[in-house]
Design a protein around this motif. Sequence first.
Motif, PDB file in Angstrom:
ATOM      1  N   PRO A  25       0.812  -1.217   0.000  1.00 51.86           N
ATOM      2  CA  PRO A  25       0.000   0.000   0.000  1.00 51.86           C
ATOM      3  C   PRO A  25       0.850   1.274   0.000  1.00 51.86           C
ATOM      4  O   PRO A  25       0.514   2.254  -0.676  1.00 51.86           O
ATOM      5  N   LYS A  26       1.959   1.276   0.722  1.00 54.12           N
ATOM      6  CA  LYS A  26       2.824   2.460   0.755  1.00 54.12           C
ATOM      7  C   LYS A  26       3.422   2.733  -0.627  1.00 54.12           C
ATOM      8  O   LYS A  26       3.445   3.881  -1.090  1.00 54.12           O
ATOM      9  N   PHE A  27       3.902   1.674  -1.294  1.00 51.47           N
ATOM     10  CA  PHE A  27       4.470   1.816  -2.637  1.00 51.47           C
ATOM     11  C   PHE A  27       3.424   2.391  -3.581  1.00 51.47           C
ATOM     12  O   PHE A  27       3.697   3.313  -4.353  1.00 51.47           O
ATOM     13  N   TYR A  28       2.189   1.874  -3.503  1.00 50.29           N
ATOM     14  CA  TYR A  28       1.119   2.371  -4.381  1.00 50.29           C
ATOM     15  C   TYR A  28       0.789   3.833  -4.070  1.00 50.29           C
ATOM     16  O   TYR A  28       0.574   4.623  -4.985  1.00 50.29           O
ATOM     17  N   ARG A  29       0.754   4.193  -2.780  1.00 47.27           N
ATOM     18  CA  ARG A  29       0.444   5.586  -2.412  1.00 47.27           C
ATOM     19  C   ARG A  29       1.455   6.551  -3.026  1.00 47.27           C
ATOM     20  O   ARG A  29       1.105   7.628  -3.511  1.00 47.27           O
ATOM     21  N   ILE A  30       2.727   6.151  -3.009  1.00 45.85           N
ATOM     22  CA  ILE A  30       3.765   7.041  -3.542  1.00 45.85           C
ATOM     23  C   ILE A  30       3.638   7.181  -5.057  1.00 45.85           C
ATOM     24  O   ILE A  30       3.660   8.301  -5.594  1.00 45.85           O
ATOM     25  N   ILE A  31       3.504   6.051  -5.772  1.00 41.14           N
ATOM     26  CA  ILE A  31       3.441   6.171  -7.233  1.00 41.14           C
ATOM     27  C   ILE A  31       2.129   6.829  -7.679  1.00 41.14           C
ATOM     28  O   ILE A  31       2.072   7.427  -8.763  1.00 41.14           O
ATOM     29  N   SER A  32       1.089   6.785  -6.838  1.00 43.01           N
ATOM     30  CA  SER A  32      -0.153   7.490  -7.162  1.00 43.01           C
ATOM     31  C   SER A  32       0.081   8.998  -7.209  1.00 43.01           C
ATOM     32  O   SER A  32      -0.597   9.729  -7.933  1.00 43.01           O
ATOM     33  N   GLN A  33       1.056   9.464  -6.417  1.00 41.73           N
ATOM     34  CA  GLN A  33       1.359  10.888  -6.377  1.00 41.73           C
ATOM     35  C   GLN A  33       2.171  11.349  -7.587  1.00 41.73           C
ATOM     36  O   GLN A  33       2.462  12.533  -7.724  1.00 41.73           O
ATOM     37  N   PHE A  34       2.542  10.396  -8.475  1.00 38.48           N
ATOM     38  CA  PHE A  34       3.162  10.779  -9.749  1.00 38.48           C
ATOM     39  C   PHE A  34       2.126  11.431 -10.667  1.00 38.48           C
ATOM     40  O   PHE A  34       2.472  12.083 -11.638  1.00 38.48           O
ATOM     41  N   ALA A  35       0.835  11.189 -10.399  1.00 34.02           N
ATOM     42  CA  ALA A  35      -0.239  11.715 -11.251  1.00 34.02           C
ATOM     43  C   ALA A  35      -0.248  13.253 -11.201  1.00 34.02           C
ATOM     44  O   ALA A  35       0.275  13.836 -10.249  1.00 34.02           O
ATOM     45  N   PRO A  36      -0.841  13.902 -12.224  1.00 28.88           N
ATOM     46  CA  PRO A  36      -1.587  13.341 -13.356  1.00 28.88           C
ATOM     47  C   PRO A  36      -0.663  12.714 -14.406  1.00 28.88           C
ATOM     48  O   PRO A  36       0.393  13.248 -14.712  1.00 28.88           O
ATOM     49  N   PHE A  37      -1.126  11.562 -14.912  1.00 28.35           N
ATOM     50  CA  PHE A  37      -0.346  10.814 -15.896  1.00 28.35           C
ATOM     51  C   PHE A  37      -0.732  11.216 -17.310  1.00 28.35           C
ATOM     52  O   PHE A  37      -1.859  11.658 -17.572  1.00 28.35           O
ATOM     53  N   GLY A  38       0.194  11.012 -18.227  1.00 30.42           N
ATOM     54  CA  GLY A  38      -0.035  11.312 -19.632  1.00 30.42           C
ATOM     55  C   GLY A  38       1.291  11.315 -20.353  1.00 30.42           C
ATOM     56  O   GLY A  38       2.329  10.969 -19.767  1.00 30.42           O
ATOM     57  N   PRO A  39       1.307  11.687 -21.640  1.00 29.43           N
ATOM     58  CA  PRO A  39       2.562  11.717 -22.385  1.00 29.43           C
ATOM     59  C   PRO A  39       3.641  12.489 -21.623  1.00 29.43           C
ATOM     60  O   PRO A  39       3.380  13.565 -21.089  1.00 29.43           O
TER      61      PRO A  39
END
Length: 562
Positions: free
Chosen positions: A463-477
């Motif tokens: 869950p911690k790993f997912y929380r961090i990579i979720s903060q990479f958003a917003p995603f796109g080119p």
Amino acid sequence: MRWTLKPKPDSKTVEDLQKALQVDQSVATLLVQRGIETYEEAKRFFRPSFEELHDPFLMKDMDKAVARIEAALSNNENILVFGDYDVDGTTSVALMSSYLKTKSDSIATYIPDRYDEGYGISYKGIDFAQDNDFSLIIALDCGVKAIDKINYASEKGIDFIICDHHRPGPELPKAVAVLDPKRDDCEYPFKELCGCGVGFKLIQALASKDGKTIEDLGEYLDLIATAIGADIVPIVGENRALAYFGLQIINTQPRPGIKAIIEQVKKDVLTITDVVFIVAPRINAAGRMKHGNYAVTLLTETNEELAKEYAQEINEFNLDRRETDQRITQEALVQIEENKEEDRLTTVVYHETWHKGVIGIVASRLIETHYRPTLVFTKSGSKLAASARSIKGFDVYNALEACAEHIEQFGGHKYAAGLTLDPENYEAFKQAFEDEVTKTIDRSLLTPEIRIDSQIKLKDITPKFYRIISQFAPFGPGNMTPIFMTENLKDTGYGKCVGEDDKHLRLTATQGKDKIVCIGFNLGNKCDLITHNKPFDAVYSIDENHWQGNVSLQLKLRDIKA
């Protein structure tokens, strides 16, 4: 599918960033792959700021555009806000007209009819401006190639300000101002704004003259986030900041028109992906199936009850659009098969009755089946009109430019373009396009590629790993959703095909003591790879599964291999 594991970044850089941020090596690796190498760069990435927005007056001709609009407002001139009929164009018109109406009652909007006038600035639109005493037209998301039309307007005493983001031709139109960061002589630091983004820079410049800052323009950010997502521009730099704050507006206080669309799908929090697949298609459907004016009316409406009525109308257009593009896609696939064109490196299909409003979508759908540069033609008046779509890594705009002798006019981007030609030139163009692609394309591009950020194990997915990579958003080119690979997985034995026609694959993957639920959309045909305890490798992104009030992590499979 080609699986391509991205090169591992410099280990010392990853180690330094890992220490500075106090994160796992896998997170630091993902950041360095995105060009983020220091604590300060990471801080800007995770916490976008309005400080990242550039001074609008760095854009060539911005001072001229502002001076002309201020003069028009002072003299109470009639101003016509003109834009294309797609999402970028209609959001641009909604943004510019909404802002100018706070300063003047002499503002009107104009969206060309896709079928009667075609793309961009039209003679009919200029005649409308003359007949109704408009002395200034502000064109958004179009116009940078409209040499003859701007001259025509000039002869009638009508000034133009152009806000565009498409590639200019060798000559610029003789407008009062041409705002386009892709101009060779424009030194604006960020080149990848969408049309609505260029329009936003113009209202930012106008607002600054009144002593207002970017914080005073928050009500327009839902429009620009929608345009950024729909126009598939890189979500880096200025676009990242605008999309980030625009999504906050969409999820907290959207304008009534966007709020009414969201209520139709009953989704609590929208991501940029949701904007692309939920909000944008509905706005687009107006111009595709009826008229772009419907979209502008929805996006500028301030009464919530009226907005709900308009949103329902637009939803009906979208349902009609969906049914139409699915039917035409099937007809095009039959045409490819009957003409035995599977061995060509391009797809070029035509039928005079195909709906002009959906041929771009059909071109994209054909690429899903026959992965190659694609054009879909239909009859448009006395001409043939086409939408072009390309595959990753191949510049279809350059290919069309090489075939210009057969084309009447064309415009667009590396991956999407539009064109018209005379019917008698169709076969010659079709062959010339095939020849040009055959001559210039790298054959490896004709196999779809999945670019993998990192190879990890199931135990790394916490869950911690997912929380961090979720903060990479917003995603796109420029900042795509992280894609991972895990080797030597096994199914628990209960994996199966699900959905209509068993199109999808659902299973629980195990690796040692670790296990996680997986869903593979359109991977039903690979079900046999996981049966009888056979080991397999998977490429996937990580997301959340919401079911009956419970939230758990799941893998969204992109591909699997034995």
